[in-house]
Design a protein around this motif. Structure first.
Motif, PDB file in Angstrom:
ATOM      1  N   PRO A 185     -27.556  43.587  -1.469  1.00 54.34           N
ATOM      2  CA  PRO A 185     -28.884  43.150  -1.949  1.00 54.34           C
ATOM      3  C   PRO A 185     -29.136  43.627  -3.374  1.00 54.34           C
ATOM      4  N   LEU A 186     -29.476  42.684  -4.249  1.00 57.80           N
ATOM      5  CA  LEU A 186     -29.735  42.989  -5.655  1.00 57.80           C
ATOM      6  C   LEU A 186     -31.245  43.082  -5.849  1.00 57.80           C
ATOM      7  N   PRO A 187     -31.772  44.271  -6.147  1.00 56.30           N
ATOM      8  CA  PRO A 187     -33.233  44.439  -6.234  1.00 56.30           C
ATOM      9  C   PRO A 187     -33.806  43.815  -7.501  1.00 56.30           C
ATOM     10  N   ARG A 188     -35.058  43.410  -7.423  1.00 57.53           N
ATOM     11  CA  ARG A 188     -35.723  42.872  -8.604  1.00 57.53           C
ATOM     12  C   ARG A 188     -36.011  43.977  -9.617  1.00 57.53           C
ATOM     13  N   GLU A 189     -36.209  45.170  -9.108  1.00 57.54           N
ATOM     14  CA  GLU A 189     -36.420  46.322  -9.980  1.00 57.54           C
ATOM     15  C   GLU A 189     -35.532  47.456  -9.491  1.00 57.54           C
ATOM     16  N   GLY A 190     -35.103  48.321 -10.406  1.00 56.21           N
ATOM     17  CA  GLY A 190     -34.259  49.434 -10.014  1.00 56.21           C
ATOM     18  C   GLY A 190     -32.789  49.038  -9.972  1.00 56.21           C
ATOM     19  N   VAL A 191     -32.018  49.759  -9.202  1.00 56.66           N
ATOM     20  CA  VAL A 191     -30.572  49.567  -9.152  1.00 56.66           C
ATOM     21  C   VAL A 191     -30.127  49.314  -7.734  1.00 56.66           C
ATOM     22  N   VAL A 192     -28.904  48.793  -7.604  1.00 53.81           N
ATOM     23  CA  VAL A 192     -28.327  48.564  -6.290  1.00 53.81           C
ATOM     24  C   VAL A 192     -28.060  49.906  -5.617  1.00 53.81           C
ATOM     25  N   GLN A 193     -28.521  50.011  -4.384  1.00 55.97           N
ATOM     26  CA  GLN A 193     -28.325  51.251  -3.629  1.00 55.97           C
ATOM     27  C   GLN A 193     -27.007  51.166  -2.866  1.00 55.97           C
ATOM     28  N   GLU A 194     -25.966  51.707  -3.471  1.00 55.10           N
ATOM     29  CA  GLU A 194     -24.653  51.740  -2.842  1.00 55.10           C
ATOM     30  C   GLU A 194     -24.117  53.152  -2.957  1.00 55.10           C
ATOM     31  N   SER A 195     -23.881  53.792  -1.818  1.00 57.77           N
ATOM     32  CA  SER A 195     -23.453  55.181  -1.827  1.00 57.77           C
ATOM     33  C   SER A 195     -22.049  55.323  -2.402  1.00 57.77           C
ATOM     34  N   ALA A 196     -21.775  56.525  -2.902  1.00 53.89           N
ATOM     35  CA  ALA A 196     -20.433  56.808  -3.424  1.00 53.89           C
ATOM     36  C   ALA A 196     -19.390  56.652  -2.325  1.00 53.89           C
ATOM     37  N   ALA A 197     -19.757  57.026  -1.099  1.00 50.51           N
ATOM     38  CA  ALA A 197     -18.820  56.904   0.018  1.00 50.51           C
ATOM     39  C   ALA A 197     -18.484  55.447   0.293  1.00 50.51           C
ATOM     40  N   ALA A 198     -19.486  54.567   0.201  1.00 50.12           N
ATOM     41  CA  ALA A 198     -19.249  53.139   0.438  1.00 50.12           C
ATOM     42  C   ALA A 198     -18.346  52.554  -0.640  1.00 50.12           C
ATOM     43  N   VAL A 199     -18.577  52.935  -1.893  1.00 48.24           N
ATOM     44  CA  VAL A 199     -17.734  52.458  -2.994  1.00 48.24           C
ATOM     45  C   VAL A 199     -16.308  52.955  -2.814  1.00 48.24           C
ATOM     46  N   PHE A 200     -16.183  54.245  -2.495  1.00 47.21           N
ATOM     47  CA  PHE A 200     -14.864  54.850  -2.327  1.00 47.21           C
ATOM     48  C   PHE A 200     -14.082  54.135  -1.232  1.00 47.21           C
ATOM     49  N   TRP A 201     -14.714  53.924  -0.088  1.00 41.53           N
ATOM     50  CA  TRP A 201     -14.008  53.291   1.027  1.00 41.53           C
ATOM     51  C   TRP A 201     -13.642  51.846   0.705  1.00 41.53           C
ATOM     52  N   ARG A 202     -14.551  51.135   0.017  1.00 40.33           N
ATOM     53  CA  ARG A 202     -14.290  49.734  -0.324  1.00 40.33           C
ATOM     54  C   ARG A 202     -13.037  49.611  -1.185  1.00 40.33           C
ATOM     55  N   PHE A 203     -12.885  50.504  -2.146  1.00 46.53           N
ATOM     56  CA  PHE A 203     -11.724  50.400  -3.029  1.00 46.53           C
ATOM     57  C   PHE A 203     -10.458  50.973  -2.405  1.00 46.53           C
ATOM     58  N   VAL A 204     -10.583  51.918  -1.476  1.00 42.23           N
ATOM     59  CA  VAL A 204      -9.417  52.345  -0.708  1.00 42.23           C
ATOM     60  C   VAL A 204      -8.861  51.166   0.081  1.00 42.23           C
ATOM     61  N   VAL A 205      -9.758  50.422   0.736  1.00 45.26           N
ATOM     62  CA  VAL A 205      -9.339  49.245   1.503  1.00 45.26           C
ATOM     63  C   VAL A 205      -8.709  48.204   0.587  1.00 45.26           C
ATOM     64  N   GLU A 206      -9.315  47.975  -0.590  1.00 44.77           N
ATOM     65  CA  GLU A 206      -8.764  46.994  -1.531  1.00 44.77           C
ATOM     66  C   GLU A 206      -7.362  47.407  -1.975  1.00 44.77           C
ATOM     67  N   GLY A 207      -7.173  48.694  -2.264  1.00 45.68           N
ATOM     68  CA  GLY A 207      -5.860  49.165  -2.678  1.00 45.68           C
ATOM     69  C   GLY A 207      -4.826  49.014  -1.586  1.00 45.68           C
ATOM     70  N   PHE A 208      -5.206  49.357  -0.352  1.00 46.52           N
ATOM     71  CA  PHE A 208      -4.280  49.227   0.778  1.00 46.52           C
ATOM     72  C   PHE A 208      -3.913  47.763   1.006  1.00 46.52           C
ATOM     73  N   GLU A 209      -4.925  46.884   0.972  1.00 44.27           N
ATOM     74  CA  GLU A 209      -4.670  45.462   1.210  1.00 44.27           C
ATOM     75  C   GLU A 209      -3.834  44.840   0.099  1.00 44.27           C
ATOM     76  N   HIS A 210      -3.878  45.436  -1.103  1.00 48.73           N
ATOM     77  CA  HIS A 210      -3.035  44.903  -2.167  1.00 48.73           C
ATOM     78  C   HIS A 210      -1.561  45.151  -1.874  1.00 48.73           C
ATOM     79  N   ILE A 211      -1.279  46.162  -1.054  1.00 48.06           N
ATOM     80  CA  ILE A 211       0.096  46.387  -0.604  1.00 48.06           C
ATOM     81  C   ILE A 211       0.357  45.641   0.697  1.00 48.06           C
ATOM     82  N   ILE A 212      -0.482  45.884   1.693  1.00 48.10           N
ATOM     83  CA  ILE A 212      -0.350  45.237   3.007  1.00 48.10           C
ATOM     84  C   ILE A 212      -1.654  44.530   3.324  1.00 48.10           C
ATOM     85  N   PRO A 213      -1.674  43.218   3.401  1.00 53.34           N
ATOM     86  CA  PRO A 213      -0.515  42.315   3.478  1.00 53.34           C
ATOM     87  C   PRO A 213      -0.223  41.539   2.186  1.00 53.34           C
ATOM     88  N   LYS A 214      -0.981  41.774   1.101  1.00 55.31           N
ATOM     89  CA  LYS A 214      -0.930  40.888  -0.054  1.00 55.31           C
ATOM     90  C   LYS A 214       0.231  41.164  -0.997  1.00 55.31           C
TER      91      LYS A 214
END
Length: 384
Positions: A185-214
């Motif tokens: 969700p992109l707020p009309r005011e302020g910033v996107v509320q995305e925790s550091a843990a959520a960002v970290f996990w998202r990019f761990v998954v992206e890195g893993f998927e870049h090897i398996i299966p892509k």
């Protein structure tokens, strides 16, 4: 009588492979991967009553109806001829066609919390080389309902990857979407509320998927390193050199210290294919760890790191989470590589590793197969 040949074979192999690289550089420097599909990039701005989107996209792929979830190159699509006809249209003619077909294109967007997207401007970026994809900037606008509710943006899975960027500076948000996903969700005011843990996990998954299966090319390279020796020291030395090299290259490229033009990424991909063939051939001809093997693996690790960087650039790193995202992606890549080694160990080393004919029945046939695939990819990425 064959001993002199086997002594010379590794040297001949090295010379041939290095010569291939040099010849490729000299003869086909101008070649590009013309029709490879790329993610679109949407820069979002939200005011109190309106959302504006500036979308950079190779719009011919959308107009042709190419299902980008099924192919990675327009030449592989049943609509390849349609795409080619659209690609040769004059810039103004393409812009007029986008306006005429906007109702069809608009149906591919997913918008939550705002009205339908309206087309308010089209700018086709001139690209005279028909072998290169042509970008088009679409300026879109949607009315927001009363209240202060957030907005989310995405598009259908057939349209392929979409990078959504919102905000500036340390609070900037960016995400790579595929599979019909919506942004946070992109707020009309302020910033996107995305925790550091959520960002970290998202990019761990992206890195893993870049090897398996892509990442079949990276899988084969790591598998080739595994086949080199049953001893853990040679494997550890190679994996350490490879990991260090691609980590350095990934960081430098992502920070723009090293920049590879998109039109020349084919060369990196071709050299990665050559690296796969090289390690496989050396497994057969010279299965002894020496300084040369470590240097070669390190050098090829730099190439693979540049390949990772091109993918990480597509993922859309947010400035505020840059370091965290970079570290997480690299960790995901390492988990992927270790998974390849673990699977190879369980399927090959455990049942066959003690067999006297392990080298003849496992190492040589598997390495030969990897070498054939690597050579084929090198030819396809360089000439076809």
């Amino acid at each position: 009588m064959f001993k002199p040949f086997f002594k010379l074979a590794p040297m001949v192999c090295r010379f041939a492979l290095m010569s291939s690289v040099l010849i490729g550089l000299l003869v086909i420097t101008g070649r590009v991967q013309a029709h490879e599909l790329r993610p679109a990039v949407a820069d979002v701005t939200i005011a109190q009553s309106q959302m504006q989107v500036e979308l950079q996209v190779a719009v011919e792929t959308l107009l042709a109806g190419i299902d980008q979830s099924q192919v990675i190159d327009t030449d592989e699509s049943p609509q390849a001829e349609t795409y080619d006809r659209l690609r040769v249209l004059p810039d103004q003619a393409l812009a007029d066609l986008v306006r005429a077909e906007w109702s069809l294109l608009a149906s591919g967007f997913l918008v939550d919390g705002a009205g339908p997207l309206n087309l308010i401007g089209v700018e086709v970026i001139e690209e005279s080389n028909l072998d290169l994809p042509r970008d088009t900037i679409l300026k879109l606008q949607a009315e927001l309902p009363l209240g202060n509710g957030p907005v989310a943006l995405g598009w259908i899975v057939q349209n392929g990857g979409l990078v959504v960027r919102y905000g500036d500076g340390e609070a900037a948000y960016a995400v790579f979407l595929e599979g019909g996903e919506l942004s946070a969700p992109l707020p009309r005011e302020g910033v996107v509320q995305e925790s550091a843990a959520a960002v970290f996990w998202r990019f761990v998954v992206e890195g893993f998927e870049h090897i398996i299966p892509k990442g079949l090319d990276h899988i084969l390279f790591v598998f080739g390193l595994f086949l080199f020796s049953m001893a853990w020291r040679p494997l550890l030395a190679q994996i350490t050199a490879f990991t260090l090299a691609h980590t350095v290259a990934l960081g430098l490229a992502t920070l723009s210290v090293i920049t590879i033009p998109a039109a020349q990424m084919w060369l990196v991909e071709a050299l990665i294919a050559i690296s796969i063939a090289y390690v496989a051939v050396e497994n057969i001809l010279r299965p002894k760890l020496g300084w040369w093997r470590i240097v070669v693996v390190f050098g090829f690790g730099l190439l693979h790191g540049l390949g990772f960087a091109s993918v990480l650039g597509d993922l859309g790193l947010a400035q505020g989470q840059f370091v965290l995202s970079l570290i997480a992606f690299n960790i995901g890549v390492e988990f992927g590589q270790l998974s390849v080694i673990a699977v190879a160990f369980m399927l090959l080393a455990l049942p066959f590793g003690r067999a006297r004919l392990y080298r003849n029945i496992v190492v040589v046939p598997c390495s030969l197969g990897i070498a054939i695939v690597g050579v084929r990819w090198a030819i396809e990425r360089s000439f076809l």
